[in-house]
Design a protein around this motif. Structure first.
Motif, PDB file in Angstrom:
ATOM      1  N   HIS A 190     -42.615 -11.803  48.341  1.00  0.00           N
ATOM      2  CA  HIS A 190     -41.428 -11.390  47.588  1.00  0.00           C
ATOM      3  C   HIS A 190     -41.577 -10.636  46.672  1.00  0.00           C
ATOM      4  CE1 HIS A 190     -39.395 -14.647  50.349  1.00  0.00           C
ATOM      5  NE2 HIS A 190     -40.791 -15.306  49.891  1.00  0.00           N
ATOM      6  N   VAL A 191     -40.555  -9.903  46.263  1.00  0.00           N
ATOM      7  CA  VAL A 191     -40.699  -9.130  44.817  1.00  0.00           C
ATOM      8  C   VAL A 191     -39.444  -9.399  44.077  1.00  0.00           C
ATOM      9  CG1 VAL A 191     -40.652  -6.890  43.916  1.00  0.00           C
ATOM     10  CG2 VAL A 191     -41.811  -7.100  46.102  1.00  0.00           C
ATOM     11  N   VAL A 192     -39.482 -10.009  42.903  1.00  0.00           N
ATOM     12  CA  VAL A 192     -38.273 -10.500  42.195  1.00  0.00           C
ATOM     13  C   VAL A 192     -38.385  -9.679  40.900  1.00  0.00           C
ATOM     14  CG1 VAL A 192     -37.529 -12.473  40.933  1.00  0.00           C
ATOM     15  CG2 VAL A 192     -38.579 -12.404  43.278  1.00  0.00           C
ATOM     16  N   THR A 193     -37.148  -9.290  40.217  1.00  0.00           N
ATOM     17  CA  THR A 193     -36.717  -8.879  39.069  1.00  0.00           C
ATOM     18  C   THR A 193     -36.065  -9.776  38.024  1.00  0.00           C
ATOM     19  OG1 THR A 193     -36.016  -6.817  40.313  1.00  0.00           O
ATOM     20  CG2 THR A 193     -35.787  -6.453  38.013  1.00  0.00           C
ATOM     21  N   ILE A 194     -36.873  -9.676  36.813  1.00  0.00           N
ATOM     22  CA  ILE A 194     -36.326 -10.495  36.113  1.00  0.00           C
ATOM     23  C   ILE A 194     -35.884  -9.683  34.729  1.00  0.00           C
ATOM     24  CG2 ILE A 194     -36.791 -12.269  33.965  1.00  0.00           C
ATOM     25  CD1 ILE A 194     -37.652 -13.470  36.671  1.00  0.00           C
ATOM     26  N   GLU A 195     -34.641  -9.762  34.563  1.00  0.00           N
ATOM     27  CA  GLU A 195     -34.125  -9.136  33.618  1.00  0.00           C
ATOM     28  C   GLU A 195     -33.477  -9.752  32.108  1.00  0.00           C
ATOM     29  OE1 GLU A 195     -31.156  -6.226  36.090  1.00  0.00           O
ATOM     30  OE2 GLU A 195     -30.476  -8.459  36.015  1.00  0.00           O
ATOM     31  N   PRO A 196     -34.327  -9.811  31.083  1.00  0.00           N
ATOM     32  CA  PRO A 196     -34.131 -10.573  29.908  1.00  0.00           C
ATOM     33  C   PRO A 196     -32.970  -9.948  29.196  1.00  0.00           C
ATOM     34  CG  PRO A 196     -36.519 -10.187  30.249  1.00  0.00           C
ATOM     35  CD  PRO A 196     -35.766  -9.441  31.213  1.00  0.00           C
ATOM     36  N   GLY A 197     -32.191 -10.446  28.517  1.00  0.00           N
ATOM     37  CA  GLY A 197     -31.326  -9.957  27.482  1.00  0.00           C
ATOM     38  C   GLY A 197     -32.199  -9.956  26.144  1.00  0.00           C
ATOM     39  N   SER A 198     -31.774 -10.173  25.036  1.00  0.00           N
ATOM     40  CA  SER A 198     -32.447  -9.969  23.738  1.00  0.00           C
ATOM     41  C   SER A 198     -32.930 -11.351  23.144  1.00  0.00           C
ATOM     42  CB  SER A 198     -31.494  -9.345  22.540  1.00  0.00           C
ATOM     43  OG  SER A 198     -31.115  -8.011  22.957  1.00  0.00           O
ATOM     44  N   TYR A 199     -34.218 -11.104  23.044  1.00  0.00           N
ATOM     45  CA  TYR A 199     -34.927 -12.354  22.504  1.00  0.00           C
ATOM     46  C   TYR A 199     -35.702 -12.020  21.256  1.00  0.00           C
ATOM     47  CZ  TYR A 199     -33.257 -14.876  26.655  1.00  0.00           C
ATOM     48  OH  TYR A 199     -32.646 -15.467  27.826  1.00  0.00           O
ATOM     49  N   HIS A 200     -35.854 -13.078  20.426  1.00  0.00           N
ATOM     50  CA  HIS A 200     -36.634 -12.729  19.043  1.00  0.00           C
ATOM     51  C   HIS A 200     -38.129 -12.941  19.362  1.00  0.00           C
ATOM     52  CE1 HIS A 200     -36.646 -11.664  14.905  1.00  0.00           C
ATOM     53  NE2 HIS A 200     -37.288 -12.874  14.676  1.00  0.00           N
ATOM     54  N   THR A 201     -38.833 -12.072  19.923  1.00  0.00           N
ATOM     55  CA  THR A 201     -40.052 -12.276  19.832  1.00  0.00           C
ATOM     56  C   THR A 201     -40.790 -11.353  19.103  1.00  0.00           C
ATOM     57  OG1 THR A 201     -39.964 -10.653  21.446  1.00  0.00           O
ATOM     58  CG2 THR A 201     -39.859 -12.840  22.545  1.00  0.00           C
ATOM     59  N   GLY A 202     -40.213 -10.478  18.472  1.00  0.00           N
ATOM     60  CA  GLY A 202     -40.705  -9.410  17.700  1.00  0.00           C
ATOM     61  C   GLY A 202     -40.871  -8.077  18.188  1.00  0.00           C
ATOM     62  N   PHE A 203     -40.452  -8.158  19.502  1.00  0.00           N
ATOM     63  CA  PHE A 203     -40.720  -6.980  20.373  1.00  0.00           C
ATOM     64  C   PHE A 203     -39.810  -5.758  19.980  1.00  0.00           C
ATOM     65  CE2 PHE A 203     -39.707  -4.549  24.204  1.00  0.00           C
ATOM     66  CZ  PHE A 203     -41.093  -4.092  24.578  1.00  0.00           C
ATOM     67  N   ASN A 204     -38.505  -6.435  20.148  1.00  0.00           N
ATOM     68  CA  ASN A 204     -37.253  -5.193  19.618  1.00  0.00           C
ATOM     69  C   ASN A 204     -37.686  -4.542  18.209  1.00  0.00           C
ATOM     70  OD1 ASN A 204     -35.974  -5.897  22.003  1.00  0.00           O
ATOM     71  ND2 ASN A 204     -35.327  -7.724  21.201  1.00  0.00           N
ATOM     72  N   GLN A 205     -38.072  -5.378  17.347  1.00  0.00           N
ATOM     73  CA  GLN A 205     -38.412  -4.683  15.941  1.00  0.00           C
ATOM     74  C   GLN A 205     -39.499  -3.756  16.069  1.00  0.00           C
ATOM     75  OE1 GLN A 205     -37.578  -7.986  16.703  1.00  0.00           O
ATOM     76  NE2 GLN A 205     -35.615  -7.923  15.798  1.00  0.00           N
ATOM     77  N   LYS A 206     -40.618  -3.837  16.831  1.00  0.00           N
ATOM     78  CA  LYS A 206     -41.825  -3.015  17.139  1.00  0.00           C
ATOM     79  C   LYS A 206     -41.023  -1.612  17.767  1.00  0.00           C
ATOM     80  CE  LYS A 206     -44.568  -6.020  18.849  1.00  0.00           C
ATOM     81  NZ  LYS A 206     -45.624  -6.367  20.047  1.00  0.00           N
ATOM     82  N   VAL A 207     -40.076  -1.961  18.676  1.00  0.00           N
ATOM     83  CA  VAL A 207     -39.738  -0.983  19.314  1.00  0.00           C
ATOM     84  C   VAL A 207     -38.803   0.147  18.433  1.00  0.00           C
ATOM     85  CG1 VAL A 207     -38.239   0.001  21.445  1.00  0.00           C
ATOM     86  CG2 VAL A 207     -39.598  -1.986  21.907  1.00  0.00           C
ATOM     87  N   MET A 208     -38.060  -0.593  17.748  1.00  0.00           N
ATOM     88  CA  MET A 208     -37.051   0.055  16.969  1.00  0.00           C
ATOM     89  C   MET A 208     -37.563   0.938  16.062  1.00  0.00           C
ATOM     90  SD  MET A 208     -34.205  -2.219  14.763  1.00  0.00           S
ATOM     91  CE  MET A 208     -34.419  -3.938  15.726  1.00  0.00           C
ATOM     92  N   ALA A 209     -39.067   0.606  15.468  1.00  0.00           N
ATOM     93  CA  ALA A 209     -39.581   0.876  14.447  1.00  0.00           C
ATOM     94  C   ALA A 209     -40.302   2.190  14.665  1.00  0.00           C
ATOM     95  CB  ALA A 209     -40.718   0.104  13.914  1.00  0.00           C
ATOM     96  N   THR A 210     -40.717   2.173  16.028  1.00  0.00           N
ATOM     97  CA  THR A 210     -41.507   3.617  16.510  1.00  0.00           C
ATOM     98  C   THR A 210     -40.778   4.878  16.181  1.00  0.00           C
ATOM     99  OG1 THR A 210     -40.513   3.427  18.729  1.00  0.00           O
ATOM    100  CG2 THR A 210     -42.693   2.179  18.431  1.00  0.00           C
ATOM    101  N   LYS A 211     -39.469   4.775  16.318  1.00  0.00           N
ATOM    102  CA  LYS A 211     -38.917   6.305  16.120  1.00  0.00           C
ATOM    103  C   LYS A 211     -39.020   6.936  14.612  1.00  0.00           C
ATOM    104  CE  LYS A 211     -34.408   4.273  16.728  1.00  0.00           C
ATOM    105  NZ  LYS A 211     -34.700   3.024  16.574  1.00  0.00           N
ATOM    106  N   TYR A 212     -39.216   5.873  13.525  1.00  0.00           N
ATOM    107  CA  TYR A 212     -39.177   6.189  12.467  1.00  0.00           C
ATOM    108  C   TYR A 212     -40.452   7.065  11.692  1.00  0.00           C
ATOM    109  CZ  TYR A 212     -35.010   3.791  12.399  1.00  0.00           C
ATOM    110  OH  TYR A 212     -33.867   3.560  12.796  1.00  0.00           O
ATOM    111  N   SER A 213     -41.408   6.845  12.946  1.00  0.00           N
ATOM    112  CA  SER A 213     -42.716   7.654  12.543  1.00  0.00           C
ATOM    113  C   SER A 213     -42.498   9.018  12.833  1.00  0.00           C
ATOM    114  CB  SER A 213     -43.968   6.897  13.330  1.00  0.00           C
ATOM    115  OG  SER A 213     -43.774   6.816  14.741  1.00  0.00           O
ATOM    116  N   TRP A 214     -41.604   9.291  13.539  1.00  0.00           N
ATOM    117  CA  TRP A 214     -41.280  10.877  13.916  1.00  0.00           C
ATOM    118  C   TRP A 214     -39.989  11.433  13.860  1.00  0.00           C
ATOM    119  CZ3 TRP A 214     -37.986  11.855  17.780  1.00  0.00           C
ATOM    120  CH2 TRP A 214     -37.798  11.051  18.485  1.00  0.00           C
TER     121      TRP A 214
END
Ligand SMILES: NC(=O)c1ccc[n+]([C@@H]2O[C@H](COP(=O)([O-])OP(=O)(O)OC[C@H]3O[C@@H](n4cnc5c(N)ncnc54)[C@H](OP(=O)(O)O)[C@@H]3O)[C@@H](O)[C@H]2O)c1
Length: 267
Positions: free
Chosen positions: A175-199
Motif C-alpha cells: 500500500h501507498v498512503v499519503t498523510i496530510e498534516p495541517g499546521s503543527y507547532h514543531t518549529g518547522f514552519n518557523q524555520k521555513v518562514m525564515a529561509t526567505k529573509y536570507s535572500w
C-alpha cells in the motif's frame, strides 16, 4: 490493532516533531521502530531521549539525500516505511534562487522517492508492506511565498497517488498512503518562514511588502498551529495499523475541511 506479529517500521527525520512522536507511539504499540535521523550528532540525542522515556527505538543516521545512507534499508526487513523527513524553502517563486528550489526537491521529492523505491524492493518480494508519505495540506492548497515547499508537497502527493494506482494492478498487499498534516507547532514552519529573509531583501520585487508578509505569516501560524501533534500522529498510527488503509489521512479535521473548501472555490 489488526497486526498479529511484530512488524518493522522505519521512520525518517525523527530528531523531533511528528517523526519522533510517531516513533514513540508505534514503539508503545509494540512495533520494532527504526527511528532514523538526518545527522550523526542527533543519534546519541535521540537514544538518550528514548532511554529517558523507557522506549525502545533503534536509532541510526539516514540522510535521505545520501545514496549510501539510503542503501541501509536494503539490509533491513522493513514492513512499513514512513517518509517523514522534509525541509522547506519559502519566498517568492518569481525570484527565488533556483538552487534553493532544487535542494528542496532533492530532499523532499527525490530523496523520498529513491528511498521508497529501495524499501519497496523488499516489500514487493514478500508481497506485503506499506509506504507512507508525509505530504501536507500545503500539497493540496498552495500558499503565496511558500511556493517551493508547496511544489514539493504537491509532487509528493502526486507520486503517492501514482504509485498506489500502479501497484493496485499487481498486488493487494503493498500500500501507498499519503498523510496530510495541517499546521503543527514543531518549529518547522518557523524555520521555513525564515529561509526567505536570507535572500528576499531590498532588491526584492516585494521589498515594500516584506514587513506585512512577515506579520501576516506570524499571525496566521499563531492562529493555526496546533500545540500538540497528537491528532496527526493518531492518523499516521491508523494508516500503519489498518490492513487496508485509506489512500490518505489528514488532521486536524477543521484545517482539512477548510483546505478542501478553498480548493472547491478554486483558491
Ligand atoms: N509542522 C507542520 O505544520 C507540518 C505541516 C505539514 C507537513 N509537515 C511535514 O511533516 C514532516 C515532519 O515535520 P515536523 O513538523 O515534525 O518538523 P521537523 O521536526 O523539523 O521534521 C523534519 C525532519 O526532517 C529531517 N530532515 C531534513 N532533511 C533531511 C534529510 N536530508 N534526511 C533525513 N532527514 C532530514 C530533519 O532533521 P534535522 O532537523 O536534523 O535537519 C527533521 O528531523 C515534514 O515532512 C514536514 O514537511 C509538517
Amino acid at each position: 490493532m489488526e497486526n498479529k506479529t511484530v512488524e518493522n517500521v522505519l521512520i525518517t527525520g525523527c530528531r523531533g516533531g511528528i517523526g519522533r512522536d510517531t516513533a514513540i507511539a508505534l514503539a508503545n504499540l509494540g512495533y520494532h521502530v527504526f527511528a532514523t535521523v538526518h545527522r550523526k550528532e542527533s543519534v546519541e540525542e535521540l537514544k538518550a531521549y528514548s532511554k529517558e522515556k523507557a522506549i525502545s527505538l533503534e536509532v541510526f543516521k539516514l540522510d535521505i539525500t545520501d545514496p549510501e545512507d539510503r542503501k541501509k534499508v536494503l539490509d533491513l526487513d522493513i514492513d512499513i516505511l514512513i517518509n517523514n523527513a522534509g525541509i522547506g524553502e519559502s519566498g517568492s517563486l518569481t525570484e527565488i534562487p533556483m538552487e534553493r528550489v532544487r535542494k528542496n526537491f532533492e530532499t523532499n521529492v527525490f530523496g523520498t522517492l529513491e528511498l521508497s523505491q529501495l524499501a519497496l524492493k523488499g516489500m514487493m518480494k514478500k508481497d506485503s508492506g506499506k509506504v507512507i508519505i508525509i505530504s501536507s495540506l500545503a500539497g493540496r492548497l498552495p500558499l503565496a511565498f511558500w511556493g517551493s515547499y508547496c511544489m514539493t508537497k504537491f509532487s509528493l502527493s502526486a507520486a503517492a497517488d501514482v504509485m498506489r494506482q500502479e501497484l493496485k494492478m499487481i498486488t493487494k498487499n503493498v500500500h501507498v498512503v499519503t498523510i496530510e498534516p495541517g499546521s503543527y507547532h514543531t518549529g518547522f514552519n518557523q524555520k521555513v518562514m525564515a529561509t526567505k529573509y536570507s535572500w528576499m531583501n531590498d532588491s526584492s520585487y516585494f521589498s515594500k511588502n516584506i514587513v506585512q508578509i512577515k506579520k501576516n505569516e506570524e499571525a496566521n501560524f499563531a492562529l493555526l498551529e496546533r500545540k500538540s501533534t497528537v491528532s496527526i500522529v493518531k492518523q499516521i498510527v491508523k494508516a500503519v495499523t489498518t490492513s487496508q488503509p485509506r489512500p490518505r489521512y489528514s488532521a486536524p479535521w477543521w484545517q482539512t475541511a477548510g483546505a478542501q473548501f478553498l480548493r472547491i472555490l478554486g483558491k
